[in-house]
Design an enzyme around this catalytic site. Structure first.
Site, mmCIF file in Angstrom:
data_model
loop_
_atom_site.group_PDB
_atom_site.id
_atom_site.type_symbol
_atom_site.label_atom_id
_atom_site.label_comp_id
_atom_site.label_asym_id
_atom_site.label_seq_id
_atom_site.Cartn_x
_atom_site.Cartn_y
_atom_site.Cartn_z
ATOM 1 N N GLU A 44 7.915 -23.642 -0.546
ATOM 2 C CA GLU A 44 7.828 -23.508 1.102
ATOM 3 C C GLU A 44 8.177 -24.978 1.363
ATOM 4 O O GLU A 44 8.940 -25.133 2.584
ATOM 5 C CB GLU A 44 6.426 -23.054 1.334
ATOM 6 C CG GLU A 44 6.104 -21.602 1.605
ATOM 7 C CD GLU A 44 6.942 -20.732 2.072
ATOM 8 O OE1 GLU A 44 7.716 -21.354 2.898
ATOM 9 O OE2 GLU A 44 6.725 -19.648 1.595
ATOM 10 N N TYR A 127 2.499 -23.695 9.746
ATOM 11 C CA TYR A 127 3.385 -22.565 8.721
ATOM 12 C C TYR A 127 3.141 -22.821 7.384
ATOM 13 O O TYR A 127 2.754 -21.644 6.700
ATOM 14 C CB TYR A 127 4.926 -22.552 9.132
ATOM 15 C CG TYR A 127 5.525 -21.827 7.917
ATOM 16 C CD1 TYR A 127 5.653 -20.491 8.056
ATOM 17 C CD2 TYR A 127 6.042 -22.580 6.990
ATOM 18 C CE1 TYR A 127 6.128 -19.517 7.346
ATOM 19 C CE2 TYR A 127 6.857 -21.707 5.965
ATOM 20 C CZ TYR A 127 6.882 -20.069 6.037
ATOM 21 O OH TYR A 127 7.462 -19.492 5.046
ATOM 22 N N ASP A 145 8.090 -17.773 9.933
ATOM 23 C CA ASP A 145 9.139 -18.612 9.716
ATOM 24 C C ASP A 145 10.279 -18.162 10.573
ATOM 25 O O ASP A 145 10.225 -17.327 11.414
ATOM 26 C CB ASP A 145 9.505 -18.780 8.350
ATOM 27 C CG ASP A 145 10.147 -17.364 7.716
ATOM 28 O OD1 ASP A 145 10.066 -16.289 8.659
ATOM 29 O OD2 ASP A 145 10.587 -17.375 6.835
#
Length: 375
Positions: A44, A127, A145
């Site tokens: 990520e 996020y 996202d």
């Protein structure tokens, strides 16, 4: 707003689609298994402002060099930066290293599972915290996202422009959450946006939520999410100085630890500014050179685009004697060692530009030998 007659998107329909069409990604666990938190976190961070295609090889190299968070935390920052070189947005690499250290020091080398604890780690925003909690720990979390923003904005025909629409899109995304399989649902929504609900020419006929999509009902899914016009990026200019020795060594130096490309290696350059005139004489362009030499201007320029500005670098080259010492703060690096340097793409472009001129024997403009103190 979505038409009243449209059915609500059902999580089960998306999960059934995902079970058949999920992407095979290097950081993703096999069906029915959870991905390790370290892999989720590492992927990520890499995927922030980077494509899956670009991030994949870096992820595998990192995993080979740093198989777990403890090995990453124990590594020198310079090793991390070298392995990161080319991925861009280098503050991510520094935060990656700082976060690994924090996980080892605060949590005994194990990532916490709650969003609140994850948010307290360096470089972990809302996020990323939601993604780790959901995918690695199967916790209920709203993971949004760019792909998910596109899916949700189309499902509900969100009229507000981005980025102002983000809070509304996040609120709507939370209404779609299933009662179980939270990690699979998060990845399914991302996969839907990446493969079906694409920015251009979405494959609506293949979408498990097509009957619920307000934008499809309008006949204009490509117009979502609505985007405000971007301001034109300013163009800055500068000069890169590629100095080499007879043994093939190239002069490099390290950038300041903070700021743009902080802590990375660089080809020595002058200032970057909009008022730098690249059409000036060779003598003028060589005024900020790192050492005295006969500098030659390579025709054209090396171009690179950063987040907030574009950059054009004139490239000047010089060959110096084998006994010329590196100026203070700089070092000579052998050609075979250049690939291992933490050298950002913009400076690799400058090197390529210098080499291309040498290979084509392009005419170059000389600047006189200069005598000045190195900075």
């Amino acid at each position: 707003m979505a038409a009243a007659a449209q059915p609500k998107p059902e999580p089960a329909a998306l999960l059934a689609w995902y079970d058949c069409h999920r992407r095979a990604l290097p950081w993703r666990a096999a069906p029915g298994r959870r991905t390790e938190p370290y892999r989720v976190w590492l992927s990520e961070i890499m995927l922030q402002q980077t494509t899956v295609k670009a991030a994949g090889p870096y992820f595998l190299r990192f995993l080979e060099r740093f198989p777990d968070v403890a090995s990453l935390a124990a590594a020198p920052l310079d090793d991390v930066l070298k392995l990161w070189a080319g991925l861009g947005y280098y503050s991510r690499a520094r935060n990656l290293h700082a976060c690994a250290k924090a996980v080892v020091e605060r949590h005994g080398g194990r990532f916490p599972g709650s969003e609140a604890e994850l948010l307290a780690l360096p470089g972990v925003g809302p996020y990323t915290a939601a993604a780790i909690a959901s995918i690695a720990f199967d916790r209920p979390a709203t993971v949004v996202d760019g792909n998910v923003e596109r899916v949700v904005s189309r499902l509900f025909a969100v009229a507000a422009e981005m980025p102002g629409a983000k809070p509304e899109i996040r609120r709507l995304a939370a209404t779609l959450a299933p009662k179980s399989r939270h990690g699979d649902f998060a990845q399914a929504t991302m996969d839907l946006g990446a493969t079906i609900c694409t920015p251009r020419k979405p494959a609506c006929a293949l979408c498990p939520w097509s009957a619920s999509c307000a934008a499809r009902a309008e006949g204009a899914p490509e117009t979502y999410p609505r985007k405000a016009k971007k301001a034109a990026k300013p163009t800055r200019r500068g000069v890169a100085f590629v100095a080499t020795r007879p043994d093939g060594a190239t002069l490099l130096r390290d950038r300041p630890p903070k700021g743009l490309l902080g802590g990375m290696a660089e080809i020595p350059t002058g200032r970057w500014a909009e008022d730098v005139d690249l059409s000036a004489s060779g003598e003028t362009l060589a005024a900020e050179a790192p050492l005295s030499a006969r500098w030659r201007r390579v025709p054209g320029a090396a171009a690179h685009v950063f987040t907030h500005f574009s950059l054009e670098l004139a490239v000047m080259t010089a060959e110096v004697g084998a006994d010329v010492p590196a100026p203070t703060g700089a070092r000579w690096v052998q050609a075979g060692d250049l690939p291992g340097e933490a050298l950002p793409t913009v400076f690799r472009k400058a090197l390529v530009h210098a080499k291309s001129a040498a290979m084509t024997d392009a005419p170059m403009t000389d600047a006189p030998i200069r005598r000045r103190a190195a900075r």
